[in-house]
Design a protein around this motif. Structure first.
Motif, mmCIF file in Angstrom:
data_model
loop_
_atom_site.group_PDB
_atom_site.id
_atom_site.type_symbol
_atom_site.label_atom_id
_atom_site.label_comp_id
_atom_site.label_asym_id
_atom_site.label_seq_id
_atom_site.Cartn_x
_atom_site.Cartn_y
_atom_site.Cartn_z
ATOM 1 N N GLU A 199 29.189 -32.476 -22.001
ATOM 2 C CA GLU A 199 29.984 -33.115 -21.075
ATOM 3 C C GLU A 199 29.353 -33.940 -20.228
ATOM 4 N N ASN A 200 27.988 -34.145 -20.162
ATOM 5 C CA ASN A 200 27.421 -35.166 -19.598
ATOM 6 C C ASN A 200 27.667 -36.435 -20.167
ATOM 7 N N ARG B 150 13.086 -26.245 -14.658
ATOM 8 C CA ARG B 150 12.481 -26.107 -16.240
ATOM 9 C C ARG B 150 13.665 -26.478 -17.097
ATOM 10 N N ALA B 151 14.841 -26.184 -16.879
ATOM 11 C CA ALA B 151 16.058 -26.476 -17.690
ATOM 12 C C ALA B 151 16.187 -28.137 -17.957
ATOM 13 N N LEU B 152 16.155 -28.613 -16.822
ATOM 14 C CA LEU B 152 16.415 -30.064 -16.686
ATOM 15 C C LEU B 152 15.255 -30.736 -17.610
ATOM 16 N N VAL C 18 20.547 -34.930 -17.503
ATOM 17 C CA VAL C 18 21.365 -33.958 -17.157
ATOM 18 C C VAL C 18 21.047 -33.675 -15.674
ATOM 19 N N GLU C 19 21.830 -33.290 -15.017
ATOM 20 C CA GLU C 19 21.735 -32.923 -13.221
ATOM 21 C C GLU C 19 21.424 -31.607 -13.338
ATOM 22 N N GLY D 46 26.002 -35.376 -15.872
ATOM 23 C CA GLY D 46 24.773 -35.849 -15.940
ATOM 24 C C GLY D 46 24.466 -36.924 -14.927
ATOM 25 N N ASN D 47 25.139 -36.719 -13.717
ATOM 26 C CA ASN D 47 25.004 -37.781 -12.549
ATOM 27 C C ASN D 47 23.967 -37.493 -11.613
ATOM 28 N N VAL D 48 22.678 -37.536 -12.088
ATOM 29 C CA VAL D 48 21.571 -37.223 -11.494
ATOM 30 C C VAL D 48 20.985 -38.430 -10.460
#
Length: 404
Positions: free
Chosen positions: A46-47, A265-267, A278-279, A307-309
């Motif tokens: 969905e990003n 870590r996931a990002l 990904v945010e 994904g709005n980082v």
């Protein structure tokens, strides 16, 4: 609690409304996660949705169902970013004027994007609470319709279309993992999944520093947190509402929490292994799977919600993620204050294959003995095992080492 739950039929109606409006985002297989879980793991991206998050789905459904009189009055919302952009784009597509109140701390790219979609973005207060209060006051003063980010059946039904697509794209799914703030997304996904596949396990994931659902579920009513503290601003919500709490209570199998190291870590994992920007909030489901892969029965679908980082935050989180993964090592060494000492330290690091990113000297610290100098180094390593090898090499060379 007597809130009426969104049904599978409600989600199906929202899906029909969104046909040709939203992107059918891809479902990407992750071999790296599959190896950990022991079976197929997919990422629902969905990003890659319009505006960079799932929020556009719910915003469009909500606005499209306003009466002509309500549309004429315009809409108002409050958001730190993703809901703001979803409302702004939906309003532009439907010919509705939109005002969005955002905290003064909102990332500049999100503010610029919201304005770029045509909304009147106003910066108010230091946090989302102040922005929400300003939005409600604006609605009362002007008659504009307040668009809540999750507390409305139309919003929940719109977000639930993510779940509909997951079932279509992965018919054999056994577990769906969803990031959770106020609960709009997981409520909608759970409603869609339960209607078609009641055997599928739905897991909500909250940031540990903003985990309002566990306490609220235990109390049987929304219990506001005293404060929230997480890098995942997209799920930094202090309390659910009666509506979302009812959905999570009745439709969601488990609520899990992840820490800041898990999120970073996931990002980093999404960037390196999945090639996805990904945010932190969007990576929460992935963080849960990485933290305890054995807890999720495959096939697993983890929803990557946004994904709005902010690029500045991205830099900080990547560094944090590298540290959490044992690849970004900060050390302090007490060494003799004589020529050649720094060269000796660097020689050990070179032999160990550590990449030196920063070096600093400190001669005046009270913790140092006379004749000592402290060397502070920031290193890039290949992981925890390599980091231990580096530290061991320094200690065998006679240096007193502490992690900074």
């Amino acid at each position: 609690m007597s809130a009426e739950l969104v049904t599978g039929d409600d989600v199906a109606a929202a899906a029909a409304l969104l046909e040709g409006v939203v992107r059918r985002t891809p479902l990407e297989h992750s071999r790296a996660l599959a190896d950990r879980v022991g079976g197929p793991v997919h990422l629902k991206c969905e990003n890659l949705q319009h505006t960079g998050s799932f929020k556009f789905r719910g915003a469009y459904v909500r606005l499209s169902r306003l009466t002509a009189a309500e549309r004429a009055r315009g809409v108002v919302a409050a958001s730190a970013g993703n809901h703001a952009q979803g409302v702004a784009l939906a309003a532009r597509m439907l010919g509705v004027s939109a005002t969005v109140f955002m905290p003064e701390s909102a990332p500049l790219p999100k503010v610029a994007a919201t304005r770029g979609y045509g909304a009147d973005a106003r910066l108010v207060g230091v946090d989302l609470t102040a922005a929400l209060a300003a939005a409600v006051a604006h609605a009362e003063q002007t008659g504009a319709v307040f668009i809540h980010p999750f507390d409305h059946p139309d919003v929940i039904a719109g977000q639930g279309t993510v779940g509909t697509e997951v079932l279509e794209q992965c018919p054999g799914v056994a577990t769906v993992v969803v990031c959770t703030g106020g609960g709009g997304l997981v409520s909608g996904v759970a409603a869609a999944v339960r209607a078609q596949r009641p055997d599928v396990r739905v897991v909500a994931v909250q940031a540990a520093g903003a985990a309002a659902f566990p306490g609220s579920l235990a109390a049987g009513r929304p219990v506001p947190l005293r404060g929230v503290a997480t890098m995942a601003d997209g799920i930094a919500v202090g309390a659910p509402t009666d509506l979302t709490l009812a959905h999570v209570r009745d439709l969601v199998d488990e609520v899990r929490t992840v820490g800041e190291e898990d999120l970073s870590r996931a990002l980093l994992f999404c960037l390196e292994r999945a090639k996805l920007v990904v945010e932190p909030a969007g990576a929460a489901a992935v963080a849960a799977v990485l933290a305890e892969p054995g807890a999720f029965e495959p096939p697993v679908v983890a929803v990557v919600s946004g994904g709005n980082v902010d690029p500045v935050l991205m830099m900080k989180v990547v560094q944090h993620g590298m540290a959490a993964a044992g690849r970004y090592l900060r050390l302090r060494l007490a060494v003799p204050d004589r020529p050649g000492s720094l060269a000796a330290v660097l020689a050990v690091l070179a032999d160990a294959g550590a990449n030196v990113l920063e070096v600093e000297h400190e001669r005046t610290a009270t913790r140092l003995d006379l004749g000592q100098v402290e060397v502070f180094v920031v290193l890039e390593t290949r992981g925890p095992d390599h980091a231990r090898t580096v530290v061991g090499g320094l200690e065998r060379a006679g240096f007193a080492v502490t992690e900074a």
